[in-house]
Design a protein around this motif. Structure first.
Motif, PDB file in Angstrom:
ATOM      1  N   VAL A 176       0.831  -1.209   0.000  1.00  0.00           N
ATOM      2  CA  VAL A 176       0.000   0.000   0.000  1.00  0.00           C
ATOM      3  C   VAL A 176       0.864   1.257   0.000  1.00  0.00           C
ATOM      4  O   VAL A 176       0.584   2.215  -0.739  1.00  0.00           O
ATOM      5  CB  VAL A 176      -0.939  -0.003   1.226  1.00  0.00           C
ATOM      6  CG1 VAL A 176      -1.637   1.352   1.369  1.00  0.00           C
ATOM      7  CG2 VAL A 176      -1.967  -1.113   1.105  1.00  0.00           C
ATOM      8  N   TYR A 177       1.920   1.270   0.814  1.00  0.00           N
ATOM      9  CA  TYR A 177       2.700   2.500   1.009  1.00  0.00           C
ATOM     10  C   TYR A 177       3.925   2.608   0.105  1.00  0.00           C
ATOM     11  O   TYR A 177       4.567   3.658   0.054  1.00  0.00           O
ATOM     12  CB  TYR A 177       3.138   2.615   2.475  1.00  0.00           C
ATOM     13  CG  TYR A 177       1.994   2.971   3.386  1.00  0.00           C
ATOM     14  CD1 TYR A 177       1.579   4.284   3.528  1.00  0.00           C
ATOM     15  CD2 TYR A 177       1.308   1.984   4.075  1.00  0.00           C
ATOM     16  CE1 TYR A 177       0.509   4.619   4.348  1.00  0.00           C
ATOM     17  CE2 TYR A 177       0.234   2.293   4.902  1.00  0.00           C
ATOM     18  CZ  TYR A 177      -0.165   3.608   5.033  1.00  0.00           C
ATOM     19  OH  TYR A 177      -1.229   3.928   5.837  1.00  0.00           O
ATOM     20  N   GLU A 178       4.262   1.544  -0.619  1.00  0.00           N
ATOM     21  CA  GLU A 178       5.475   1.533  -1.446  1.00  0.00           C
ATOM     22  C   GLU A 178       5.459   2.633  -2.504  1.00  0.00           C
ATOM     23  O   GLU A 178       6.493   3.220  -2.838  1.00  0.00           O
ATOM     24  CB  GLU A 178       5.606   0.164  -2.121  1.00  0.00           C
ATOM     25  CG  GLU A 178       6.916  -0.072  -2.845  1.00  0.00           C
ATOM     26  CD  GLU A 178       6.879   0.403  -4.295  1.00  0.00           C
ATOM     27  OE1 GLU A 178       7.963   0.694  -4.843  1.00  0.00           O
ATOM     28  OE2 GLU A 178       5.768   0.491  -4.866  1.00  0.00           O
ATOM     29  N   ALA A 179       4.266   2.983  -3.016  1.00  0.00           N
ATOM     30  CA  ALA A 179       4.165   3.966  -4.096  1.00  0.00           C
ATOM     31  C   ALA A 179       4.267   5.403  -3.597  1.00  0.00           C
ATOM     32  O   ALA A 179       4.438   6.327  -4.392  1.00  0.00           O
ATOM     33  CB  ALA A 179       2.851   3.773  -4.856  1.00  0.00           C
ATOM     34  N   LYS A 180       4.155   5.625  -2.297  1.00  0.00           N
ATOM     35  CA  LYS A 180       4.223   7.001  -1.757  1.00  0.00           C
ATOM     36  C   LYS A 180       5.644   7.534  -1.888  1.00  0.00           C
ATOM     37  O   LYS A 180       6.599   6.837  -1.591  1.00  0.00           O
ATOM     38  CB  LYS A 180       3.777   7.017  -0.299  1.00  0.00           C
ATOM     39  CG  LYS A 180       2.276   6.803  -0.119  1.00  0.00           C
ATOM     40  CD  LYS A 180       1.877   6.980   1.323  1.00  0.00           C
ATOM     41  CE  LYS A 180       0.369   6.886   1.472  1.00  0.00           C
ATOM     42  NZ  LYS A 180      -0.337   8.022   0.868  1.00  0.00           N
ATOM     43  N   MET A 181       5.761   8.773  -2.293  1.00  0.00           N
ATOM     44  CA  MET A 181       7.081   9.362  -2.497  1.00  0.00           C
ATOM     45  C   MET A 181       7.411  10.365  -1.396  1.00  0.00           C
ATOM     46  O   MET A 181       7.827  11.499  -1.644  1.00  0.00           O
ATOM     47  CB  MET A 181       7.142  10.023  -3.882  1.00  0.00           C
ATOM     48  CG  MET A 181       6.893   9.064  -5.034  1.00  0.00           C
ATOM     49  SD  MET A 181       7.926   7.572  -4.956  1.00  0.00           S
ATOM     50  CE  MET A 181       9.545   8.288  -5.235  1.00  0.00           C
ATOM     51  N   ASP A 182       7.186   9.966  -0.162  1.00  0.00           N
ATOM     52  CA  ASP A 182       7.546  10.769   1.004  1.00  0.00           C
ATOM     53  C   ASP A 182       7.879   9.810   2.146  1.00  0.00           C
ATOM     54  O   ASP A 182       7.663   8.600   2.017  1.00  0.00           O
ATOM     55  CB  ASP A 182       6.409  11.724   1.381  1.00  0.00           C
ATOM     56  CG  ASP A 182       5.123  10.997   1.734  1.00  0.00           C
ATOM     57  OD1 ASP A 182       5.101  10.293   2.754  1.00  0.00           O
ATOM     58  OD2 ASP A 182       4.137  11.118   0.964  1.00  0.00           O
ATOM     59  N   PRO A 183       8.412  10.322   3.273  1.00  0.00           N
ATOM     60  CA  PRO A 183       8.857   9.435   4.365  1.00  0.00           C
ATOM     61  C   PRO A 183       7.774   8.538   4.960  1.00  0.00           C
ATOM     62  O   PRO A 183       8.086   7.528   5.595  1.00  0.00           O
ATOM     63  CB  PRO A 183       9.401  10.412   5.417  1.00  0.00           C
ATOM     64  CG  PRO A 183       9.845  11.598   4.623  1.00  0.00           C
ATOM     65  CD  PRO A 183       8.847  11.718   3.511  1.00  0.00           C
ATOM     66  N   SER A 184       6.494   8.873   4.737  1.00  0.00           N
ATOM     67  CA  SER A 184       5.427   8.010   5.271  1.00  0.00           C
ATOM     68  C   SER A 184       5.474   6.615   4.652  1.00  0.00           C
ATOM     69  O   SER A 184       4.927   5.665   5.208  1.00  0.00           O
ATOM     70  CB  SER A 184       4.056   8.640   5.020  1.00  0.00           C
ATOM     71  OG  SER A 184       3.750   8.663   3.636  1.00  0.00           O
ATOM     72  N   ALA A 185       6.132   6.493   3.488  1.00  0.00           N
ATOM     73  CA  ALA A 185       6.258   5.187   2.835  1.00  0.00           C
ATOM     74  C   ALA A 185       6.896   4.160   3.761  1.00  0.00           C
ATOM     75  O   ALA A 185       6.562   2.977   3.708  1.00  0.00           O
ATOM     76  CB  ALA A 185       7.069   5.316   1.549  1.00  0.00           C
ATOM     77  N   TYR A 186       7.826   4.605   4.613  1.00  0.00           N
ATOM     78  CA  TYR A 186       8.448   3.665   5.546  1.00  0.00           C
ATOM     79  C   TYR A 186       8.183   3.995   7.020  1.00  0.00           C
ATOM     80  O   TYR A 186       8.302   3.129   7.882  1.00  0.00           O
ATOM     81  CB  TYR A 186       9.967   3.559   5.288  1.00  0.00           C
ATOM     82  CG  TYR A 186      10.710   4.867   5.325  1.00  0.00           C
ATOM     83  CD1 TYR A 186      11.229   5.364   6.509  1.00  0.00           C
ATOM     84  CD2 TYR A 186      10.913   5.613   4.154  1.00  0.00           C
ATOM     85  CE1 TYR A 186      11.920   6.569   6.542  1.00  0.00           C
ATOM     86  CE2 TYR A 186      11.600   6.805   4.172  1.00  0.00           C
ATOM     87  CZ  TYR A 186      12.106   7.286   5.363  1.00  0.00           C
ATOM     88  OH  TYR A 186      12.784   8.486   5.400  1.00  0.00           O
ATOM     89  N   ARG A 187       7.789   5.255   7.331  1.00  0.00           N
ATOM     90  CA  ARG A 187       7.509   5.601   8.732  1.00  0.00           C
ATOM     91  C   ARG A 187       6.247   4.897   9.242  1.00  0.00           C
ATOM     92  O   ARG A 187       6.214   4.391  10.366  1.00  0.00           O
ATOM     93  CB  ARG A 187       7.344   7.114   8.887  1.00  0.00           C
ATOM     94  CG  ARG A 187       8.568   7.943   8.616  1.00  0.00           C
ATOM     95  CD  ARG A 187       9.639   7.762   9.670  1.00  0.00           C
ATOM     96  NE  ARG A 187      10.813   8.591   9.381  1.00  0.00           N
ATOM     97  CZ  ARG A 187      12.003   8.415   9.904  1.00  0.00           C
ATOM     98  NH1 ARG A 187      12.200   7.428  10.769  1.00  0.00           N
ATOM     99  NH2 ARG A 187      13.020   9.188   9.585  1.00  0.00           N
ATOM    100  N   ILE A 188       5.203   4.872   8.439  1.00  0.00           N
ATOM    101  CA  ILE A 188       3.951   4.239   8.883  1.00  0.00           C
ATOM    102  C   ILE A 188       4.141   2.738   9.109  1.00  0.00           C
ATOM    103  O   ILE A 188       3.693   2.205  10.137  1.00  0.00           O
ATOM    104  CB  ILE A 188       2.809   4.532   7.885  1.00  0.00           C
ATOM    105  CG1 ILE A 188       2.451   6.023   7.949  1.00  0.00           C
ATOM    106  CG2 ILE A 188       1.577   3.673   8.213  1.00  0.00           C
ATOM    107  CD1 ILE A 188       1.394   6.458   6.966  1.00  0.00           C
ATOM    108  N   PRO A 189       4.810   1.994   8.199  1.00  0.00           N
ATOM    109  CA  PRO A 189       5.068   0.569   8.498  1.00  0.00           C
ATOM    110  C   PRO A 189       5.850   0.373   9.797  1.00  0.00           C
ATOM    111  O   PRO A 189       5.612  -0.610  10.514  1.00  0.00           O
ATOM    112  CB  PRO A 189       5.878   0.114   7.278  1.00  0.00           C
ATOM    113  CG  PRO A 189       5.411   0.990   6.167  1.00  0.00           C
ATOM    114  CD  PRO A 189       5.183   2.323   6.805  1.00  0.00           C
TER     115      PRO A 189
END
Length: 541
Positions: A225-238
């Motif tokens: 779900v978050y892999e496509a995000k181009m900001d730090p939330s891509a890995y901060r939320i996981p």
């Protein structure tokens, strides 16, 4: 029965009181003690026979809460699995690579092989500390409290990971998180194997592998779900989602009963009886004293006035038992597990695009969960040795096939073949060697030394795991040797060595009580003769 004539002394008095050299010796206490011992052994035999003759469905019916609490304790493995697969997913994530990577020879961002290895080795390094702490801590305060304390520390260490702003701090956070992981993984198989009857030991301990796969599914779904995000939330939320697990599990474990075997080891027989009642269905469990007597009988075979120590693990027959646990644990790294743990990154290096690689990783984890459930049936009815040994050999064949697919040159067909074989290896590992190994680990050690043995066994896993992570990363990474599917040759060779050792030295413990297992080790029964060896129910040595 005794002869009535013999119940009198030559002078016509009771043998319980005889005059010798002017002194009176009272034997009544000895006779009472012998009567108690005889009754206690009879109760132990009754309880052991009941377990040996119990069917799987009957065991579930009689001990539903034991299955539930084993389920809860097994779920602690989600935390280690989640973070292990999370780091594997991060190094394949575009946004993470862009922020923390370097540009490779093809002009793409990559996490350097050295840092990639370090991030994935941080947790195992910390876990070595954890498993060494787990044995003495659990022996002193019990499985429940040792695990609850570890869960609370994990809550704190997740903060370090979440707020990390460099690869160095992330490495430190993994090191810290690894300490409680080590306690979870040392305690879970031991606790699960102790609270369930014989026929449920396989599925109870194999749930650990299922939760390992569930942790991977959660990571796969979140990162997809978050892999496509181009900001730090891509890995901060996981990272933040790790907080979902520790507190609810700590509350459940606070409500759980302690292992009755641990309570008997501590001499708390009344509390052990209460624990047995809580593990079973109260309306059907009527033999509490018999169950405790069975535990006492087994534990007294290992009686020692000394506190358990690591030194005992390398003495006498306990050395063989320790080597089996360490070998089975270590072999998990050498028979396909690392391809499973790095599935997404492996698919990327095999030429699969990002979205498909994450989707395949999710499919792999889902299939692993299903195959672990199938393995419950196989190991329960076919045995541990059979599934472990021949499952390992089958996996070796697929690893060699993977090496061949990686040797035919770069093409779309070759990429698909490598991805398919990588998926088969990852899934096949969870049908044979992986789940069977958890049962073997839970059954092999002496009851008295179990927390120490499972701890040192897991330490052996990490000692092998750390260089293997470095090797696996170096083989796959473009900044390393970039072997791709040809890494199958390496893991096929190490897996074959594990198969040979298991064939000659791994005994079959299916359907054996802990008393029988103790006796067979002490009698030095060869591993391949365990299945046909009969132990009399009255034997104590």
């Amino acid at each position: 029965m005794s002869n009535p004539v013999d119940s009198k002394s030559p002078s016509g008095g009771d043998l319980a009181e005889v005059e010798t050299a002017g002194h009176t010796i009272d034997h009544s206490a000895d006779l009472d003690e012998k009567a108690k011992l005889s009754a206690y052994k009879g109760d132990a035999i009754e309880a052991e026979n009941a377990e040996l003759n119990m069917g799987v469905l009957e065991a579930v019916k009689l001990y539903p809460m034991a299955a539930f609490w084993a389920f809860v304790m097994s779920s602690t493995i989600i935390m280690e699995s989640y973070c292990v697969f999370l780091m594997g997913a991060f190094v394949a994530m575009d946004q993470f690579k862009k922020e923390y990577g370097v540009i490779d020879k093809d002009g793409k961002y990559q996490i350097e092989a050295s840092w990639q290895s370090a991030l994935q080795m941080g947790g195992p390094l910390g876990a070595i500390i954890g498993v060494c702490l787990a044995g003495p801590l659990t022996s002193r305060i019990g499985y429940r409290w040792a695990t609850i304390i570890a869960l609370m520390f994990l809550n704190c260490f997740i903060f370090v990971f979440y707020f990390a702003n460099s690869l160095a701090v992330m490495f430190g956070s993994q090191l810290l998180e690894g300490v409680p992981w080590g306690i979870f993984i040392a305690n879970a198989p031991a606790y699960c194997s102790e609270i369930v009857p014989i026929k449920l030991r396989a599925p109870a301990t194999q749930m650990l592998q299922m939760f390992w796969a569930i942790g991977a599914i959660i990571v796969g779904g979140v990162c997809y779900v978050y892999e496509a995000k181009m900001d730090p939330s891509a890995y901060r939320i996981p990272i933040a989602l790790q907080w979902m697990f520790p507190t609810p599990l700590a509350i459940l474990l606070y409500l759980a009963p302690e292992s009755p075997w641990w309570l008997v080891r501590k001499g708390r027989l009344d509390q052990a009886a209460v624990a047995v009642r809580r593990l079973g269905r109260a309306s059907l469990i009527t033999n509490l004293d018999e169950s405790v007597a069975m535990m006492r009988r087994t534990i007294e075979l290992e009686t020692s006035e000394k506190e358990p120590s690591y030194l005992e693990l390398v003495k006498g027959t306990d050395l063989y038992r320790t080597l089996i646990v360490c070998g089975v644990y270590a072999a998990q790294n050498l028979t396909g597990n690392l391809i499973a743990n790095q599935a997404v990154y492996f698919f990327r290096q095999a030429g699969i695009d990002s979205n498909l690689a994450f989707a395949l990783g999710l499919i792999t984890s889902a299939l692993q969960t299903v195959f672990v459930m199938l393995s419950w049936i196989l190991t329960t009815y076919l045995g541990r040795r059979t599934i472990y040994v021949w499952g390992s050999l089958i996996n070796v064949c697929f690893l060699i096939a993977l090496g061949v697919a990686g040797s035919v040159g770069k093409s779309n067909a070759a990429s698909l073949a490598q991805a398919s074989l990588g998926l088969i290896v990852s899934v096949g590992f969870t049908l044979g060697p992986a789940p069977a190994s958890w049962v073997i680990i839970g059954e092999t050690s002496a009851i008295r030394l179990r927390p120490l043995t499972t701890g040192i066994g897991r330490a052996a896993y990490y000692v092998v795991n750390i260089p293997c992570i470095f090797l696996a990363t170096y083989m796959l990474n473009p900044t390393g040797v970039d072997l791709g599917g040809r890494c199958g040759y390496v893991w096929g060779a190490t897996g074959f060595v594990c198969f040979i050792l298991a064939y000659f030295y791994l005994p079959e413990m299916k359907g054996r009580s802990y008393r029988e297992i103790d006796i067979m080790f002490k009698r030095h029964v060869p591993a391949r003769k365990w299945k046909k060896t009969v132990i009399d129910i009255n034997d104590d040595e």
